[in-house]
Motif scaffolding. Sequence first.
Motif, PDB file in Angstrom:
ATOM      1  N   ASN A  47       1.094  -0.761   0.298  1.00  6.60           N
ATOM      2  CA  ASN A  47      -0.236   0.360  -0.031  1.00  6.60           C
ATOM      3  C   ASN A  47       1.114   1.337   0.177  1.00  6.60           C
ATOM      4  O   ASN A  47       1.927   1.161   0.977  1.00  6.60           O
ATOM      5  CB  ASN A  47      -0.691   0.086   1.152  1.00  6.60           C
ATOM      6  CG  ASN A  47      -1.850   1.645   1.302  1.00  6.60           C
ATOM      7  OD1 ASN A  47      -1.340   1.794   2.005  1.00  6.60           O
ATOM      8  ND2 ASN A  47      -3.308   1.028   1.098  1.00  6.60           N
ATOM      9  N   GLU A 110      -7.953 -11.941  -2.273  1.00  9.36           N
ATOM     10  CA  GLU A 110      -8.009 -10.810  -2.742  1.00  9.36           C
ATOM     11  C   GLU A 110      -7.072  -9.865  -1.949  1.00  9.36           C
ATOM     12  O   GLU A 110      -7.339 -10.355  -0.486  1.00  9.36           O
ATOM     13  CB  GLU A 110      -9.319  -9.842  -2.376  1.00  9.36           C
ATOM     14  CG  GLU A 110     -10.152 -10.271  -4.139  1.00  9.36           C
ATOM     15  CD  GLU A 110     -11.540  -9.819  -3.884  1.00  9.36           C
ATOM     16  OE1 GLU A 110     -11.934  -8.645  -4.890  1.00  9.36           O
ATOM     17  OE2 GLU A 110     -12.264  -9.853  -2.842  1.00  9.36           O
ATOM     18  N   PRO A 112      -7.454  -6.552  -0.762  1.00  9.44           N
ATOM     19  CA  PRO A 112      -8.222  -5.132  -1.217  1.00  9.44           C
ATOM     20  C   PRO A 112      -7.450  -3.933  -0.791  1.00  9.44           C
ATOM     21  O   PRO A 112      -8.022  -3.032  -1.047  1.00  9.44           O
ATOM     22  CB  PRO A 112      -9.767  -5.477   0.151  1.00  9.44           C
ATOM     23  CG  PRO A 112      -8.845  -6.092   0.993  1.00  9.44           C
ATOM     24  CD  PRO A 112      -8.031  -7.379   0.316  1.00  9.44           C
ATOM     25  N   TYR A 113      -6.287  -4.585   0.470  1.00 13.58           N
ATOM     26  CA  TYR A 113      -5.384  -2.756   0.167  1.00 13.58           C
ATOM     27  C   TYR A 113      -4.543  -2.668  -0.330  1.00 13.58           C
ATOM     28  O   TYR A 113      -3.608  -1.650  -0.154  1.00 13.58           O
ATOM     29  CB  TYR A 113      -4.883  -2.689   1.906  1.00 13.58           C
ATOM     30  CG  TYR A 113      -4.135  -4.022   2.093  1.00 13.58           C
ATOM     31  CD1 TYR A 113      -2.630  -4.361   1.529  1.00 13.58           C
ATOM     32  CD2 TYR A 113      -4.748  -5.263   2.224  1.00 13.58           C
ATOM     33  CE1 TYR A 113      -1.433  -5.666   1.964  1.00 13.58           C
ATOM     34  CE2 TYR A 113      -4.102  -6.482   3.008  1.00 13.58           C
ATOM     35  CZ  TYR A 113      -3.208  -6.541   2.513  1.00 13.58           C
ATOM     36  OH  TYR A 113      -2.235  -7.883   2.856  1.00 13.58           O
ATOM     37  N   GLN A 115      -2.347  -1.434  -3.702  1.00 16.50           N
ATOM     38  CA  GLN A 115      -2.459   0.390  -4.457  1.00 16.50           C
ATOM     39  C   GLN A 115      -1.328   0.089  -5.579  1.00 16.50           C
ATOM     40  O   GLN A 115      -0.043  -1.092  -4.750  1.00 16.50           O
ATOM     41  CB  GLN A 115      -2.287   1.350  -3.837  1.00 16.50           C
ATOM     42  CG  GLN A 115      -3.564   1.973  -2.234  1.00 16.50           C
ATOM     43  CD  GLN A 115      -2.712   3.096  -1.896  1.00 16.50           C
ATOM     44  OE1 GLN A 115      -1.724   2.992  -1.783  1.00 16.50           O
ATOM     45  NE2 GLN A 115      -4.101   3.636  -1.267  1.00 16.50           N
ATOM     46  N   LEU A 245     -10.219  -2.929  -7.536  1.00 20.31           N
ATOM     47  CA  LEU A 245     -10.092  -2.330  -6.219  1.00 20.31           C
ATOM     48  C   LEU A 245      -9.647  -0.640  -6.374  1.00 20.31           C
ATOM     49  O   LEU A 245      -9.426  -0.325  -7.195  1.00 20.31           O
ATOM     50  CB  LEU A 245      -8.201  -2.703  -5.405  1.00 20.31           C
ATOM     51  CG  LEU A 245      -7.773  -4.451  -5.554  1.00 20.31           C
ATOM     52  CD1 LEU A 245      -6.292  -4.676  -5.985  1.00 20.31           C
ATOM     53  CD2 LEU A 245      -8.379  -5.183  -5.203  1.00 20.31           C
ATOM     54  N   PRO A 246     -10.626  -0.597  -4.987  1.00 21.28           N
ATOM     55  CA  PRO A 246     -10.477  -1.607  -3.642  1.00 21.28           C
ATOM     56  C   PRO A 246     -11.957  -1.968  -3.154  1.00 21.28           C
ATOM     57  O   PRO A 246     -12.190  -3.455  -2.227  1.00 21.28           O
ATOM     58  CB  PRO A 246     -10.571  -0.549  -2.685  1.00 21.28           C
ATOM     59  CG  PRO A 246     -11.305   1.003  -2.678  1.00 21.28           C
ATOM     60  CD  PRO A 246     -10.960   0.667  -4.452  1.00 21.28           C
ATOM     61  N   PHE A 321      -8.009  -0.216 -10.461  1.00 20.27           N
ATOM     62  CA  PHE A 321      -7.545   0.736  -9.200  1.00 20.27           C
ATOM     63  C   PHE A 321      -8.567   1.631  -9.758  1.00 20.27           C
ATOM     64  O   PHE A 321      -8.408   2.490 -10.269  1.00 20.27           O
ATOM     65  CB  PHE A 321      -6.345   1.069  -9.294  1.00 20.27           C
ATOM     66  CG  PHE A 321      -5.430  -0.118  -8.528  1.00 20.27           C
ATOM     67  CD1 PHE A 321      -4.944  -0.715  -7.277  1.00 20.27           C
ATOM     68  CD2 PHE A 321      -4.525  -0.638  -9.499  1.00 20.27           C
ATOM     69  CE1 PHE A 321      -4.678  -1.977  -7.267  1.00 20.27           C
ATOM     70  CE2 PHE A 321      -3.763  -1.671  -9.655  1.00 20.27           C
ATOM     71  CZ  PHE A 321      -3.424  -2.084  -8.203  1.00 20.27           C
TER      72      PHE A 321
END
Length: 335
Positions: A47, A110, A112-113, A115, A245-246, A321
Amino acid sequence: MTDTGLPDTDEAAFIAAARSGDAARFALVTEPHRRELQVHCYRMLANVEDARDLTQETFLRAWHKRASFEGRATVRTWLYRIATNACLDFLAKRTDRTPVPSGVPDPEVEVPYLQPYPDRMLPEDPQDAVVARETIELAFVVAVQHLPPRQRAVFVLRDVLGWPASTAAEALGVTVASVTNALQRARVTVRAQLPARRLDWRTPATHELSSDERGVLAAYIDAHERHDLDGLAALMRADLRFAMLPDPGTVSRTAREAVDGWVSAGLFGPGYDDWRCTATTLNRMPAAALYRRAPDDPEYRLFTLAVLHVVDGEIAELTGFDAADKPWLGLPATR
């Protein structure tokens, strides 16, 4: 990466700055390490925003611990040790920084955080192992997230940065035997998560996009701007993996499923039918920045990012994203 033969902050200048009690002077001699430390924190945390925060925390801890620097290791190694432990402390406090079930029929998770990491924020030296493409691509970063935090730290220090077992053990406050055992377990887990074509992350690093990647990206942008769903589908492998995502529960395992999902979500329908795209690179991968113009809006606004993993001239993985309100991406907000 090891200390041998690599440039480091001048030790005498560092010691003088530490002893001076001048925070600004101390910051000046440690600042050259910011980019590589941020990449290190990113591999640990997946992230960018967390990595930026933990890099700043590293510098704060370094300032407060400056008297502990004994010169037995380089300043770079000392800073990496602080950064690694700052990340471990962060992970110990967060319950939302582990992969979660994706909801697809086959077992999959997944992150989810996760980036994307802008290439413009990477260290400038293209030869540095810190920025090796094989260890910054999304799939590799995600695979590392499957490791328990301490195994994660051992794996990154040993197999990505190339630290000796004794140095990694000292940094983590454990025995060499513990480091060796943790690394063996970590390698098994990471290899289980990566496709067979991407298992060897210790070969000589590559950095540049291939002609296939550049061509596929250009074709993807062209098809998207022309609302050509068939053209988009033709660029993808039948077993395409897609995730957005997210947003949770967006994983698709085939190109057909992905395209059907886009259509049902309104892609190229009213309000989502006016696009301009810009080619970029994220995690040393080809990517498209997608700008949408809403009805009655005179400007195209940055909406999403599409990061492509291209294999043999086809898109094998497509990760989307949310790109709104993320100035650290370094992309224009409008065009």
